[in-house]
Motif scaffolding. Sequence first.
Motif, PDB file in Angstrom:
ATOM      1  N   ASN A 210       0.836  -1.210   0.000  1.00  0.00           N
ATOM      2  CA  ASN A 210       0.000   0.000   0.000  1.00  0.00           C
ATOM      3  C   ASN A 210       0.866   1.254   0.000  1.00  0.00           C
ATOM      4  OD1 ASN A 210      -2.646  -0.810  -0.246  1.00  0.00           O
ATOM      5  ND2 ASN A 210      -2.932  -1.112   1.949  1.00  0.00           N
ATOM      6  N   LEU A 211       1.907   1.266   0.831  1.00  0.00           N
ATOM      7  CA  LEU A 211       2.841   2.394   0.837  1.00  0.00           C
ATOM      8  C   LEU A 211       3.495   2.559  -0.529  1.00  0.00           C
ATOM      9  CD1 LEU A 211       4.689   2.077   4.271  1.00  0.00           C
ATOM     10  CD2 LEU A 211       3.228   3.950   3.514  1.00  0.00           C
TER      11      LEU A 211
ATOM     12  N   MET B 276       3.627  -3.162  -7.328  1.00  0.00           N
ATOM     13  CA  MET B 276       3.031  -3.198  -5.982  1.00  0.00           C
ATOM     14  C   MET B 276       1.605  -3.741  -6.023  1.00  0.00           C
ATOM     15  SD  MET B 276       5.238  -2.372  -3.818  1.00  0.00           S
ATOM     16  CE  MET B 276       6.935  -2.033  -4.186  1.00  0.00           C
ATOM     17  N   LYS B 277       0.874  -3.364  -7.052  1.00  0.00           N
ATOM     18  CA  LYS B 277      -0.499  -3.858  -7.204  1.00  0.00           C
ATOM     19  C   LYS B 277      -0.490  -5.375  -7.428  1.00  0.00           C
ATOM     20  CE  LYS B 277      -4.690  -3.256  -9.862  1.00  0.00           C
ATOM     21  NZ  LYS B 277      -5.311  -2.694 -11.049  1.00  0.00           N
ATOM     22  N   THR B 278       0.424  -5.843  -8.259  1.00  0.00           N
ATOM     23  CA  THR B 278       0.534  -7.279  -8.517  1.00  0.00           C
ATOM     24  C   THR B 278       0.900  -8.033  -7.242  1.00  0.00           C
ATOM     25  OG1 THR B 278       1.235  -6.844 -10.788  1.00  0.00           O
ATOM     26  CG2 THR B 278       1.708  -9.031  -9.892  1.00  0.00           C
ATOM     27  N   TYR B 279       1.878  -7.511  -6.492  1.00  0.00           N
ATOM     28  CA  TYR B 279       2.281  -8.169  -5.253  1.00  0.00           C
ATOM     29  C   TYR B 279       1.134  -8.192  -4.249  1.00  0.00           C
ATOM     30  CZ  TYR B 279       7.223  -8.303  -6.603  1.00  0.00           C
ATOM     31  OH  TYR B 279       8.411  -8.569  -7.225  1.00  0.00           O
ATOM     32  N   GLN B 280       0.357  -7.129  -4.216  1.00  0.00           N
ATOM     33  CA  GLN B 280      -0.766  -7.085  -3.289  1.00  0.00           C
ATOM     34  C   GLN B 280      -1.859  -8.068  -3.701  1.00  0.00           C
ATOM     35  OE1 GLN B 280      -2.977  -3.349  -2.780  1.00  0.00           O
ATOM     36  NE2 GLN B 280      -2.365  -3.491  -0.616  1.00  0.00           N
ATOM     37  N   GLU B 281      -2.073  -8.214  -4.990  1.00  0.00           N
ATOM     38  CA  GLU B 281      -3.065  -9.173  -5.476  1.00  0.00           C
ATOM     39  C   GLU B 281      -2.629 -10.612  -5.224  1.00  0.00           C
ATOM     40  OE1 GLU B 281      -3.414  -8.071  -9.564  1.00  0.00           O
ATOM     41  OE2 GLU B 281      -4.822  -6.430  -9.147  1.00  0.00           O
ATOM     42  N   GLN B 282      -1.335 -10.839  -5.163  1.00  0.00           N
ATOM     43  CA  GLN B 282      -0.818 -12.190  -4.965  1.00  0.00           C
ATOM     44  C   GLN B 282      -0.797 -12.628  -3.502  1.00  0.00           C
ATOM     45  OE1 GLN B 282       3.076 -12.224  -6.727  1.00  0.00           O
ATOM     46  NE2 GLN B 282       2.284 -12.531  -8.796  1.00  0.00           N
TER      47      GLN B 282
END
Length: 186
Positions: free
Chosen positions: A79-80, A97-103
């Motif tokens: 998120n940061l 970051m969006k991909t890592y958060q979705e994973q």
Amino acid sequence: MKRILAKQTHYTSLINTIKRHPEFAEGKPQLLQLVSDFESRGKRITEILSDIWRPVSIFYAVKRQSEIEMNEAMYRFTNLGKLTAFNKHDETLYSIMKTYQEQLYKVSAYQLYLNALHTAELLQPFEPSFTGPVFKSRQLPEFRKQAEEFGVKLTELAELLRRRKSLNKELAQLIAGTNVFLRDQL
């Protein structure tokens, strides 16, 4: 496991019976050596059983707890990263970051470890204005340390499981060899 414990109990009772009747091998050095070999096999079986007696679920519970904590930290830091990328107009960082958060909660523990290290590496050059001055000096190093400790736990778990597997294999060979030893030698 019941069969293995029954074998171990059988071997222990045989050893105790031989010890109660020392006249069995008195004056027979070759037979004394066989009895000594049988006792050492019984001791090794007991050592292995005491080593592998703990359920594997204990080891996995520690890993699961660490994985939950790592996912929570990754959620905060991705998120940061997304906010930082949005403020800096960095599309590449935002998509990573969006991909890592979705994973999160979907990837393996090892992939989570790699993603966490990469996230810390990507955030290193930035100083988000909304986090305050402690981000680079304290928060980011703590996150990196948490990720590295998570990797160490994964390595330790893998080593423990490998050791248990090799001990189980040794135990099976030892029981089979002891059965042949009892049948052919004693």
